[in-house]
Design a protein around this motif. Structure first.
Motif, PDB file in Angstrom:
ATOM      1  N   GLU A  31      10.534   1.407   0.967  1.00 20.09           N
ATOM      2  CA  GLU A  31       9.531   1.784   1.959  1.00 20.09           C
ATOM      3  C   GLU A  31       8.929   3.106   1.481  1.00 20.09           C
ATOM      4  N   VAL A  32       7.596   3.137   1.331  1.00 19.06           N
ATOM      5  CA  VAL A  32       6.940   4.296   0.726  1.00 19.06           C
ATOM      6  C   VAL A  32       6.323   5.193   1.790  1.00 19.06           C
ATOM      7  N   PHE A  33       6.583   6.503   1.684  1.00 21.76           N
ATOM      8  CA  PHE A  33       5.945   7.513   2.508  1.00 21.76           C
ATOM      9  C   PHE A  33       5.266   8.504   1.573  1.00 21.76           C
ATOM     10  N   CYS A  34       3.980   8.756   1.823  1.00 22.09           N
ATOM     11  CA  CYS A  34       3.186   9.577   0.914  1.00 22.09           C
ATOM     12  C   CYS A  34       2.442  10.655   1.692  1.00 22.09           C
ATOM     13  N   CYS A  35       2.397  11.871   1.144  1.00 21.43           N
ATOM     14  CA  CYS A  35       1.656  12.960   1.775  1.00 21.43           C
ATOM     15  C   CYS A  35       1.154  13.913   0.695  1.00 21.43           C
ATOM     16  N   GLY A  36      -0.107  14.296   0.805  1.00 19.57           N
ATOM     17  CA  GLY A  36      -0.713  15.211  -0.152  1.00 19.57           C
ATOM     18  C   GLY A  36      -2.220  15.207   0.027  1.00 19.57           C
ATOM     19  N   PRO A  37      -2.949  15.857  -0.851  1.00 26.80           N
ATOM     20  CA  PRO A  37      -4.413  15.827  -0.777  1.00 26.80           C
ATOM     21  C   PRO A  37      -4.917  14.389  -0.878  1.00 26.80           C
ATOM     22  N   GLU A  38      -6.053  14.112  -0.258  1.00 27.34           N
ATOM     23  CA  GLU A  38      -6.563  12.744  -0.228  1.00 27.34           C
ATOM     24  C   GLU A  38      -6.753  12.141  -1.620  1.00 27.34           C
ATOM     25  N   PRO A  39      -7.309  12.870  -2.615  1.00 34.06           N
ATOM     26  CA  PRO A  39      -7.426  12.264  -3.951  1.00 34.06           C
ATOM     27  C   PRO A  39      -6.077  11.847  -4.528  1.00 34.06           C
ATOM     28  N   PHE A  40      -5.044  12.640  -4.267  1.00 30.74           N
ATOM     29  CA  PHE A  40      -3.700  12.291  -4.734  1.00 30.74           C
ATOM     30  C   PHE A  40      -3.217  11.019  -4.053  1.00 30.74           C
ATOM     31  N   MET A  41      -3.368  10.936  -2.731  1.00 31.74           N
ATOM     32  CA  MET A  41      -2.903   9.749  -2.005  1.00 31.74           C
ATOM     33  C   MET A  41      -3.688   8.512  -2.414  1.00 31.74           C
ATOM     34  N   GLN A  42      -4.985   8.671  -2.655  1.00 32.32           N
ATOM     35  CA  GLN A  42      -5.780   7.539  -3.114  1.00 32.32           C
ATOM     36  C   GLN A  42      -5.287   7.043  -4.471  1.00 32.32           C
ATOM     37  N   ALA A  43      -4.972   7.972  -5.363  1.00 36.60           N
ATOM     38  CA  ALA A  43      -4.448   7.593  -6.677  1.00 36.60           C
ATOM     39  C   ALA A  43      -3.117   6.856  -6.532  1.00 36.60           C
ATOM     40  N   VAL A  44      -2.264   7.314  -5.615  1.00 38.89           N
ATOM     41  CA  VAL A  44      -0.982   6.647  -5.384  1.00 38.89           C
ATOM     42  C   VAL A  44      -1.210   5.241  -4.855  1.00 38.89           C
ATOM     43  N   ARG A  45      -2.136   5.099  -3.897  1.00 39.31           N
ATOM     44  CA  ARG A  45      -2.424   3.772  -3.355  1.00 39.31           C
ATOM     45  C   ARG A  45      -2.908   2.834  -4.453  1.00 39.31           C
ATOM     46  N   GLU A  46      -3.809   3.317  -5.295  1.00 34.54           N
ATOM     47  CA  GLU A  46      -4.334   2.478  -6.371  1.00 34.54           C
ATOM     48  C   GLU A  46      -3.236   2.080  -7.347  1.00 34.54           C
ATOM     49  N   MET A  47      -2.339   3.019  -7.650  1.00 41.94           N
ATOM     50  CA  MET A  47      -1.205   2.699  -8.523  1.00 41.94           C
ATOM     51  C   MET A  47      -0.370   1.573  -7.928  1.00 41.94           C
ATOM     52  N   LEU A  48      -0.004   1.732  -6.666  1.00 39.94           N
ATOM     53  CA  LEU A  48       0.876   0.758  -6.026  1.00 39.94           C
ATOM     54  C   LEU A  48       0.208  -0.609  -5.922  1.00 39.94           C
ATOM     55  N   ILE A  49      -1.076  -0.620  -5.562  1.00 43.75           N
ATOM     56  CA  ILE A  49      -1.795  -1.891  -5.451  1.00 43.75           C
ATOM     57  C   ILE A  49      -1.829  -2.601  -6.797  1.00 43.75           C
ATOM     58  N   SER A  50      -2.149  -1.862  -7.856  1.00 40.50           N
ATOM     59  CA  SER A  50      -2.232  -2.477  -9.181  1.00 40.50           C
ATOM     60  C   SER A  50      -0.868  -2.936  -9.691  1.00 40.50           C
ATOM     61  N   LEU A  51       0.202  -2.330  -9.165  1.00 40.47           N
ATOM     62  CA  LEU A  51       1.554  -2.723  -9.565  1.00 40.47           C
ATOM     63  C   LEU A  51       2.109  -3.853  -8.710  1.00 40.47           C
ATOM     64  N   ARG A  80       0.169  14.454 -14.759  1.00 42.10           N
ATOM     65  CA  ARG A  80      -0.153  13.885 -13.450  1.00 42.10           C
ATOM     66  C   ARG A  80       0.612  12.587 -13.241  1.00 42.10           C
ATOM     67  N   LEU A  81       0.997  12.355 -12.007  1.00 48.14           N
ATOM     68  CA  LEU A  81       1.726  11.140 -11.674  1.00 48.14           C
ATOM     69  C   LEU A  81       0.884   9.923 -12.042  1.00 48.14           C
ATOM     70  N   ASN A  82       1.496   8.957 -12.738  1.00 45.03           N
ATOM     71  CA  ASN A  82       0.792   7.731 -13.102  1.00 45.03           C
ATOM     72  C   ASN A  82       1.735   6.544 -12.972  1.00 45.03           C
ATOM     73  N   GLN A  83       1.225   5.355 -13.277  1.00 42.69           N
ATOM     74  CA  GLN A  83       2.009   4.136 -13.105  1.00 42.69           C
ATOM     75  C   GLN A  83       3.281   4.137 -13.949  1.00 42.69           C
ATOM     76  N   ILE A  84       3.142   4.535 -15.203  1.00 40.41           N
ATOM     77  CA  ILE A  84       4.302   4.528 -16.097  1.00 40.41           C
ATOM     78  C   ILE A  84       5.363   5.488 -15.587  1.00 40.41           C
ATOM     79  N   MET A  85       4.926   6.674 -15.196  1.00 39.62           N
ATOM     80  CA  MET A  85       5.852   7.680 -14.688  1.00 39.62           C
ATOM     81  C   MET A  85       6.551   7.179 -13.423  1.00 39.62           C
ATOM     82  N   LEU A  86       5.783   6.563 -12.519  1.00 34.75           N
ATOM     83  CA  LEU A  86       6.364   6.067 -11.275  1.00 34.75           C
ATOM     84  C   LEU A  86       7.412   4.997 -11.549  1.00 34.75           C
TER      85      LEU A  86
END
Length: 363
Positions: free
Chosen positions: A223-243, A206-212
């Motif tokens: 500039e980030v554009f994201c599309c997918g199921p809501e749990p996936f997008m939420q995980a991406v948002r959390e990754m980016l915020i924490s980074l 699964r996509l994670n911070q290290i992988m990204l």
């Protein structure tokens, strides 16, 4: 071969004219691309990333009373105006999409509305882009990437996509063809599991911070554009915020309800640790309760309190610091060091868990 019916003297297609299905192309086992033309020869004008709404004559026996309307992102590019395409993937509870896959054939005509939507990189010009998608969320990214390819200028796009298996990556061959010819398109694919008896040279998991960080080391500049199921997008948002990413440059499109105007765009309210907000951790086995901040990790607070929680990597990868949460809520952004089953049972990783209010843990 029939000549293209583009009427250069005509106006762009208006949704008062039905669309005629011209071609159906299977993409994966449960996904197909439907290409439409305007019977009048009108051409199609829209922004890459926008969507159309199709009026589908679903059989009432399938649980629908009359026609149903379903919204699909346009997977083709307006740089190729002779036709317009949508790429649809059937889900377990699909009604409209299932009807399309089973019944929509070349020559049939259906009503359509649009195009509409605000999810397009043309609205947010930038020198560098990072596209992040999962499953059929790849469709607007395909449209925008094709537009960039057709523009004749070297793109700078890091294209990150997640799928269950390599065989389920929609548009894989077309994207690889693009990437093989322009170094500015960096294709980064990850799968949860490989196909049987087929080697997989890409990322695994699964996509994670290290992988990204490995896929797009300069993500802070993109500039980030994201599309997918809501749990996936939420995980991406959390990754980016924490980074430390500036979320003013983050844009997303929903699977469920694509947004037609800026006014309709929902406010994203992710729960994240905040500076200066107080919290409290009780270590039940040790009988210690200590105040802290939401931005403190449970591991850091334990060490300050003289307690020892075994740890290794300290960024949610190794799983050494797994402990049981007794009560309360934590904000945890891990990198694969804990399973979904463990999380459901109340386990957390102390190194990447922040207390949200009062929390009790077995330490």
């Amino acid at each position: 071969m029939a000549k293209p019916r583009l009427n250069w003297g005509a106006e762009p297609w208006q949704d008062s004219e039905p669309l005629e299905c011209a071609m159906v192309v299977p993409e994966t086992s449960d996904t197909a691309t439907f290409t439409f033309r305007a019977p009048s020869g009108a051409w199609f004008d829209y922004q890459p990333g926008q969507f159309v709404t199709l009026d589908l004559p679903v059989d009432p026996a399938k649980g629908a009373a009359g026609n149903v309307q379903r919204t699909y992102t346009i997977s083709s590019s307006p740089s190729r105006p002779l036709s317009i395409s949508v790429t649809v993937k059937a889900q377990k509870d699909s009604i409209g999409t299932r009807w399309m896959l089973d019944h929509l054939k070349p020559g049939m005509r259906i009503r359509a509305f649009g195009p509409s939507g605000i999810f397009s990189f043309l609205r947010h010009p930038a020198k560098k882009y990072l596209f992040i998608s999962a499953g059929s969320g790849i469709t607007p990214m395909m449209s925008m990437t094709t537009w960039a390819w057709d523009s004749g200028e070297m793109p700078d796009i890091a294209f990150v996509h997640a799928a269950r298996r390599p065989s389920e990556i929609i548009f894989r061959e077309r994207l690889e063809q693009f990437a093989n010819r322009v170094p500015g398109l960096q294709l980064r694919l990850t799968v949860e599991e490989p196909d049987p008896f087929r080697s997989w040279p890409g990322y695994h998991g699964r996509l994670n911070q290290i992988m990204l960080g490995l896929m797009a080391p300069d993500y802070l500049e993109r500039e980030v554009f994201c599309c997918g199921p809501e749990p996936f997008m939420q995980a991406v948002r959390e990754m980016l915020i924490s980074l430390g990413y500036d979320m003013e440059h983050y844009h997303q499109e929903s699977f469920g309800a694509p947004v037609a105007t800026e006014a309709e765009a929902p406010v994203i309210e992710d729960v994240t640790p905040e500076e200066g907000v107080k919290a409290e951790i009780t270590f039940t086995e040790s009988g210690i309760t200590t105040p802290c901040a939401e931005t403190d990790t449970i591991l850091a607070v334990a060490k300050r309190s003289g307690l020892n929680i075994p740890s290794g990597c300290t960024f949610g990868l190794c799983g050494t610091c797994k402990i049981k949460k007794v009560s309360g809520e934590v904000h945890m952004v891990h990198n694969g060091g804990i399973s979904d089953e463990d999380i459901e049972e109340g386990w957390i990783l102390a190194c990447c868990s922040n207390p949200m209010g009062k929390v009790e843990v077995e330490v």
